[in-house]
Each structure stands twice: as C-alpha cells, then as structure tokens.
Write a protein that holds these residues in place. Sequence first.
Motif, PDB file in Angstrom:
ATOM      1  N   SER A 135       0.839  -1.188   0.000  1.00  0.00           N
ATOM      2  CA  SER A 135       0.000   0.000   0.000  1.00  0.00           C
ATOM      3  C   SER A 135       0.876   1.241   0.000  1.00  0.00           C
ATOM      4  O   SER A 135       1.755   1.397   0.859  1.00  0.00           O
ATOM      5  CB  SER A 135      -0.912   0.009   1.237  1.00  0.00           C
ATOM      6  N   LEU A 136       0.668   2.103  -0.965  1.00  0.00           N
ATOM      7  CA  LEU A 136       1.435   3.342  -1.052  1.00  0.00           C
ATOM      8  C   LEU A 136       0.805   4.412  -0.179  1.00  0.00           C
ATOM      9  O   LEU A 136      -0.415   4.432   0.010  1.00  0.00           O
ATOM     10  CB  LEU A 136       1.495   3.819  -2.508  1.00  0.00           C
ATOM     11  N   PRO A 137       1.600   5.309   0.371  1.00  0.00           N
ATOM     12  CA  PRO A 137       1.044   6.390   1.190  1.00  0.00           C
ATOM     13  C   PRO A 137       0.027   7.195   0.387  1.00  0.00           C
ATOM     14  O   PRO A 137       0.250   7.527  -0.780  1.00  0.00           O
ATOM     15  CB  PRO A 137       2.274   7.236   1.534  1.00  0.00           C
ATOM     16  N   GLY A 138      -1.108   7.443   0.975  1.00  0.00           N
ATOM     17  CA  GLY A 138      -2.128   8.224   0.287  1.00  0.00           C
ATOM     18  C   GLY A 138      -2.960   7.346  -0.602  1.00  0.00           C
ATOM     19  O   GLY A 138      -3.931   6.742  -0.159  1.00  0.00           O
ATOM     20  N   GLU A 139      -2.587   7.222  -1.857  1.00  0.00           N
ATOM     21  CA  GLU A 139      -3.373   6.474  -2.807  1.00  0.00           C
ATOM     22  C   GLU A 139      -2.504   5.460  -3.552  1.00  0.00           C
ATOM     23  O   GLU A 139      -1.313   5.668  -3.748  1.00  0.00           O
ATOM     24  CB  GLU A 139      -4.019   7.419  -3.833  1.00  0.00           C
ATOM     25  N   GLY A 140      -3.120   4.382  -3.971  1.00  0.00           N
ATOM     26  CA  GLY A 140      -2.439   3.448  -4.857  1.00  0.00           C
ATOM     27  C   GLY A 140      -1.782   2.273  -4.162  1.00  0.00           C
ATOM     28  O   GLY A 140      -1.594   2.241  -2.945  1.00  0.00           O
ATOM     29  N   VAL A 141      -1.428   1.287  -4.993  1.00  0.00           N
ATOM     30  CA  VAL A 141      -0.774   0.064  -4.551  1.00  0.00           C
ATOM     31  C   VAL A 141       0.377  -0.220  -5.496  1.00  0.00           C
ATOM     32  O   VAL A 141       0.247  -0.088  -6.713  1.00  0.00           O
ATOM     33  CB  VAL A 141      -1.763  -1.129  -4.565  1.00  0.00           C
ATOM     34  N   GLN A 148      10.602  -9.013 -11.965  1.00  0.00           N
ATOM     35  CA  GLN A 148      11.179  -7.815 -11.349  1.00  0.00           C
ATOM     36  C   GLN A 148      10.587  -6.507 -11.870  1.00  0.00           C
ATOM     37  O   GLN A 148      11.079  -5.434 -11.532  1.00  0.00           O
ATOM     38  CB  GLN A 148      12.711  -7.792 -11.496  1.00  0.00           C
ATOM     39  N   THR A 149       9.531  -6.600 -12.656  1.00  0.00           N
ATOM     40  CA  THR A 149       8.846  -5.377 -13.061  1.00  0.00           C
ATOM     41  C   THR A 149       7.930  -4.915 -11.938  1.00  0.00           C
ATOM     42  O   THR A 149       7.473  -5.712 -11.111  1.00  0.00           O
ATOM     43  CB  THR A 149       8.024  -5.586 -14.340  1.00  0.00           C
ATOM     44  N   GLU A 150       7.657  -3.625 -11.908  1.00  0.00           N
ATOM     45  CA  GLU A 150       6.791  -3.036 -10.910  1.00  0.00           C
ATOM     46  C   GLU A 150       5.768  -2.133 -11.596  1.00  0.00           C
ATOM     47  O   GLU A 150       6.066  -1.493 -12.603  1.00  0.00           O
ATOM     48  CB  GLU A 150       7.591  -2.199  -9.896  1.00  0.00           C
ATOM     49  N   VAL A 151       4.559  -2.111 -11.049  1.00  0.00           N
ATOM     50  CA  VAL A 151       3.534  -1.184 -11.528  1.00  0.00           C
ATOM     51  C   VAL A 151       2.803  -0.627 -10.320  1.00  0.00           C
ATOM     52  O   VAL A 151       2.858  -1.191  -9.220  1.00  0.00           O
ATOM     53  CB  VAL A 151       2.524  -1.863 -12.475  1.00  0.00           C
ATOM     54  N   ALA A 152       2.128   0.481 -10.526  1.00  0.00           N
ATOM     55  CA  ALA A 152       1.277   1.058  -9.500  1.00  0.00           C
ATOM     56  C   ALA A 152      -0.157   1.080 -10.025  1.00  0.00           C
ATOM     57  O   ALA A 152      -0.395   1.305 -11.210  1.00  0.00           O
ATOM     58  CB  ALA A 152       1.734   2.463  -9.146  1.00  0.00           C
ATOM     59  N   ALA A 153      -1.115   0.800  -9.146  1.00  0.00           N
ATOM     60  CA  ALA A 153      -2.524   0.802  -9.525  1.00  0.00           C
ATOM     61  C   ALA A 153      -3.333   1.475  -8.442  1.00  0.00           C
ATOM     62  O   ALA A 153      -2.990   1.407  -7.247  1.00  0.00           O
ATOM     63  CB  ALA A 153      -3.019  -0.617  -9.748  1.00  0.00           C
ATOM     64  N   TRP A 300      -7.276  -2.014   2.773  1.00  0.00           N
ATOM     65  CA  TRP A 300      -6.507  -0.809   2.432  1.00  0.00           C
ATOM     66  C   TRP A 300      -7.359   0.245   1.705  1.00  0.00           C
ATOM     67  O   TRP A 300      -6.823   1.202   1.142  1.00  0.00           O
ATOM     68  CB  TRP A 300      -5.301  -1.140   1.552  1.00  0.00           C
ATOM     69  N   ASP A 301      -8.661   0.029   1.647  1.00  0.00           N
ATOM     70  CA  ASP A 301      -9.573   0.927   0.912  1.00  0.00           C
ATOM     71  C   ASP A 301      -9.302   0.936  -0.594  1.00  0.00           C
ATOM     72  O   ASP A 301      -9.794   1.809  -1.312  1.00  0.00           O
ATOM     73  CB  ASP A 301      -9.478   2.374   1.440  1.00  0.00           C
ATOM     74  N   LYS A 302      -8.555  -0.051  -1.090  1.00  0.00           N
ATOM     75  CA  LYS A 302      -8.217  -0.051  -2.517  1.00  0.00           C
ATOM     76  C   LYS A 302      -7.933  -1.445  -3.070  1.00  0.00           C
ATOM     77  O   LYS A 302      -7.506  -1.585  -4.222  1.00  0.00           O
ATOM     78  CB  LYS A 302      -7.010   0.863  -2.790  1.00  0.00           C
ATOM     79  N   VAL A 303      -8.174  -2.486  -2.273  1.00  0.00           N
ATOM     80  CA  VAL A 303      -7.976  -3.861  -2.734  1.00  0.00           C
ATOM     81  C   VAL A 303      -9.240  -4.662  -2.452  1.00  0.00           C
ATOM     82  O   VAL A 303      -9.793  -4.603  -1.349  1.00  0.00           O
ATOM     83  CB  VAL A 303      -6.769  -4.536  -2.040  1.00  0.00           C
ATOM     84  N   ALA A 304      -9.705  -5.406  -3.455  1.00  0.00           N
ATOM     85  CA  ALA A 304     -10.879  -6.268  -3.301  1.00  0.00           C
ATOM     86  C   ALA A 304     -10.507  -7.703  -3.624  1.00  0.00           C
ATOM     87  O   ALA A 304      -9.766  -7.968  -4.575  1.00  0.00           O
ATOM     88  CB  ALA A 304     -12.013  -5.811  -4.221  1.00  0.00           C
ATOM     89  N   LEU A 305     -11.015  -8.634  -2.831  1.00  0.00           N
ATOM     90  CA  LEU A 305     -10.841 -10.059  -3.094  1.00  0.00           C
ATOM     91  C   LEU A 305     -12.127 -10.596  -3.713  1.00  0.00           C
ATOM     92  O   LEU A 305     -13.220 -10.340  -3.186  1.00  0.00           O
ATOM     93  CB  LEU A 305     -10.553 -10.821  -1.801  1.00  0.00           C
ATOM     94  N   ILE A 306     -12.014 -11.342  -4.804  1.00  0.00           N
ATOM     95  CA  ILE A 306     -13.193 -11.912  -5.432  1.00  0.00           C
ATOM     96  C   ILE A 306     -13.018 -13.406  -5.624  1.00  0.00           C
ATOM     97  O   ILE A 306     -11.900 -13.920  -5.648  1.00  0.00           O
ATOM     98  CB  ILE A 306     -13.521 -11.229  -6.781  1.00  0.00           C
TER      99      ILE A 306
END
Length: 419
Positions: A135-141, A148-153, A300-306
């Motif tokens: 979880s990133l500070p404020g908004e996003g993950v 080894q690639t990284e993305v933010a969502a 985290w207010d930004k991740v959902a499990l389905i």
Amino acid sequence: MVGRTLTSVAIIGGGPGGLGSAIALSQLPCLRVTLYEKNSEPREAGAGISLSTNAWRVLDLLEASDGVWGGSKSNTHQRNAYTGKILSITQHPENSAVDQRGSIRARRARLQSALLAKVPEGVIQFNKKLVSLESLPGEGVRLVFHDQTEVAADIVIGADGIHSWLDQVVRRALFSDHQLHFTGNTAWRVLIPKSRLAHLPEITSTTAWWWGKVGHVYFSDVDDGRDKDPQFEITIRSYHEPEVVGKTVGWGIPATNQRVASRVETFDQRVRDAVSVVAEGEWREFAGFAGPRLDNITGWDKVALIGDASHPLFGAFGSGATFAMEDGWILARAIERTQFASQPAQKALEIFNLIRAPYYTRMYEHLDEVHEKLQQLQAEKEDFNHFLQAKVNHFLYADKDFIYKNDIRKVWEDYLSTE
C-alpha cells in the motif's frame, strides 16, 4: 481519487473471475484496466464446471453466454457407490421454469474461451506472476512481479483463486493472520472421449454421484450434440487423505492410475470399469484447502478479493466460477456508481463489501448447519445405508435457491432501491 480523469485497475489472475471483471470494468469510462496472468498463455486447470441459472444470468450480462454449452444435468442420479442402488433422481424442473438453458456441466476451457473472446485486446499481460504488493502512502498500490517489473494501480482485484490459496500473495498482504489448512479432501479429475465408455451405458446415460463412506465418484457429460467427439468427465474425491508437508499443495498435478484406482477398489464394478479406461498420465490431482471466513473482503480501501480468494471453500457448492463472475460484475457496478457521483474508489469497495460479504457469510452458515446435522446422524451410529439416504434426502437438496437462482442484476437493483 476524486478529480482524477483516469483510474488504473490491476486484476490479478486470469480465471473466470478475473476475466469477468476485465470485461465488466473495460466497459466503463475513465478506467485503465490491466489483467496480470502468471501463465505464459491462457490455461485452465480442471475438467468440467457446473453452470446453473445464476451462471447464465451473469454470463448474459457479460455477453459471453453464447460461447458456452455443455452436457445437460436435467437427469441427475444419486447412487450408493458399493451397490449401485439409485437413491434419488432429480429432473431439475426448477431450472427450466426460470431459464430454458437449464443446468449444465461444461468444459472449463470452453467457459474460459467464451470469456476471453469478450476481453478487449491489450488488457491481458501474460508471464506476470505477482510476488508482492504494498500500500502506497495516500493512494495506490505497488505491485511487484516475478520478472522484477513493478507497476502502480489505484485499485487491485485479487482474482487469483486457488493460487491465492497456495501463494496467498494478495490475501496475505491484507490479512497476514489468515491461515489455510489442508482439508484432507482431494479430487482426481479427467476428461476422456465418451466413446471409451460405450460399453458402460449406465455410466454415460446420466449425470451421477456414486457415494461411498470416505469418498465419491462423479460422472457427467461436458458436451452436447454439437460436438463431434464428445468428452465425458470422471471426478473422484477422497475425504480423508493424509497431508504430506511440502507436497500436499498440488493443483492439477499428474497422478498415477494406481493411486486413483486404489480409492475406488471397493466400489461397484461399473465404477471400477469406468476408471480403468483412463490412460496413464491423464489424471490430474487437486488438493483441497480451506480457511476461516473473512468478515471483510476488501482491504486498504483499494484492494478487493473476489471468488475463491475471498472464500476458500474448495468447491463446496460447485458454483465458484459463477460467484467470482458475480463479484466482478457487482464491483464494476459499484465503481460505475461512485464515478457518476464523483465519489472516491474507497466508497466503491465499501459498496462491494456490503453486498457480497454477507452472501459468503450465508454460505458458511449453511455449511456449518449441514456439517452439524451430519455429525448428529453419525453419532446415532445408524448403518451406512440409512446415513446415506438421509444425506441425500435432507442435505443434498436443502434449499440453496439463494445460490443457484441468484439474480445478480436484481441484487444490484435492490441495493440501489435501499441506498
């Protein structure tokens, strides 16, 4: 996320839930949807999959139902595995009254292909095995992959199903104390040409469950008259397999004929004859894991499990793919609603949790009730025939309309009417 013109959504897992979510979310404006699949190409482990009225309803909403067909389950038999005695015959009239397509058993790969055909080009990225998220500070993950690639969502959807049970990347990040355990329940599955079983008409003429004391066998068509070389499913379940630490994690691993046949060696000769036509190397083994219910299926207010990531039940109702597609469709509606009202993504996840978490709680409660009643029967020390007949009469056909007749569109409309 108010005021942002583009919201990024990362879906982890390319099973029915992930694909259904990708379809539903890709139809919304102001979203950038990416599905990350760990395999190098579309791949479906398993054999057949059961689809009832609830499945047709969500597939219609995803415009994918025309690509799905299979063997009818309109004539389903329950049998004693040792004697072959028919205990019950179900014609499923309730399905035809609601939807003429009825209840079917289809190839899992066919369902996946129908969904894949509706996912917009460029949405899926293969060879992307998730290894961590933060979880990133404020908004996003932040998501980190095996290459080894990284993305933010902005929003992450954990749709990795059984892989979430074993790797637990998404759920472990949200709920580090949530632990899974091996249930002792193991299944061996195979699809074979129906022609191999031509000498066993009693096996191939119906969908059937052959119930034993410590396991059962399931037989079913997975094709219909349009298939030139129809396939037939055999699934064998054992209820009390020993756990082998470090090895009892198989999902679709090869199993020897001897290993599988030994689980039915006391069953009716017709069952053993059917099992014997499977060629060496065709069986696949699936170990069962389960865990305690989750009160919340978001974090985290930004991740959902389905789907299975949110309720590890190991096929307790045979409708897991449908649950996952329903989850994805409701989540898309919630995001659409909050976008229209210029509300943050957090609100969309709150709506999703409010609608779907109680649904899964109800399933757990149903399983608890059935388990308690079966234990009571066993404690009475009745003979197996009495126990089995009671199980068939009172528990297999207990009222589960809330599952198999669920109308996910109406669920959403009911929410809107009471909001």
